[in-house]
Design an enzyme around this catalytic site. Structure first.
Site, PDB file in Angstrom:
ATOM      1  N   LEU A  10      39.597  41.797  33.006  1.00 40.78           N
ATOM      2  CA  LEU A  10      38.828  40.595  32.711  1.00 40.78           C
ATOM      3  C   LEU A  10      39.571  39.692  31.727  1.00 40.78           C
ATOM      4  CD1 LEU A  10      36.054  39.127  32.873  1.00 40.78           C
ATOM      5  CD2 LEU A  10      35.326  40.566  30.966  1.00 40.78           C
ATOM      6  N   HIS A  11      39.554  38.385  31.981  1.00 46.81           N
ATOM      7  CA  HIS A  11      40.126  37.420  31.046  1.00 46.81           C
ATOM      8  C   HIS A  11      39.527  36.047  31.296  1.00 46.81           C
ATOM      9  CE1 HIS A  11      42.792  37.575  34.578  1.00 46.81           C
ATOM     10  NE2 HIS A  11      43.099  36.308  34.338  1.00 46.81           N
TER      11      HIS A  11
END
Length: 184
Positions: A142-143
């Site tokens: 996730l980013h």
């Protein structure tokens, strides 16, 4: 201008302009080819898992929090393109803990304040691409993207040349941003 170099000799003469005046971006090949791209369950080669184990300057980390960190994108859309990443190898936003999600939001807001103070962009693009089909280059971790935008920042290069000109070195940008982070 350098002499014309035949197409079959380009590899033998890197960095020398050819007759077509190409803007070479060989560093992007690793991104395009998916080199070292982690899987959902394999964080061994994940750049977002490895980065925090290195020195901030070496890893281009701008700031560290308890659950997340801000790092410059190695393949920026614009100068100052930041990524807010949890330390934990988690793919989906809905799988982030409440603490991770809250700190991602706080870091995103702080990044906008800091970039605004340093670079005075006209706007921002914010986003998370969930899954490779949605455009995530590294779908396994996730980013949040924080991309500063300026009037006229999209010119003929992305359209014709399929590349982007970024006027700052990443190390210079990291140094400026890291120095301004606490002021934001």
């Amino acid at each position: 201008m350098a002499d014309f170099i035949p197409v079959d000799e380009f590899e033998d003469h890197p960095g020398i302009p050819d007759g077509l005046q190409r803007l070479w971006t060989p560093h992007r090949l690793a991104y395009i080819s998916g080199e070292n791209r982690p899987t959902e369950h394999n964080d061994v080669r994940c750049p977002f898992c490895v980065s925090p184990t290195h020195d901030d300057a070496e890893a281009l980390i701008v700031a560290r929090g308890e659950h997340v960190f801000a790092v410059l994108n190695l393949y920026p859309y614009n100068p100052g393109h930041l990524l807010i990443c949890p330390y934990r190898h988690v793919a989906a936003y809905i799988d982030a803990t409440e603490e991770e999600a809250a700190e991602m939001t706080a870091f995103t807001r702080k990044a906008i304040r800091m970039i605004s103070a340093v670079s005075q962009p006209a706007g921002f693009n914010l986003g998370m691409n969930q899954g490779s089909i949605a455009g995530a280059g590294i779908a396994a971790h996730l980013h949040q993207h924080v991309v500063p935008r300026w009037a006229g920042d999209s010119n003929f290069l992305p359209i014709i040349g399929q590349t982007k000109a970024v006027p700052f070195l990443l190390g210079q940008t990291r140094e400026i941003f890291a120095g301004a982070w606490d002021e934001a």
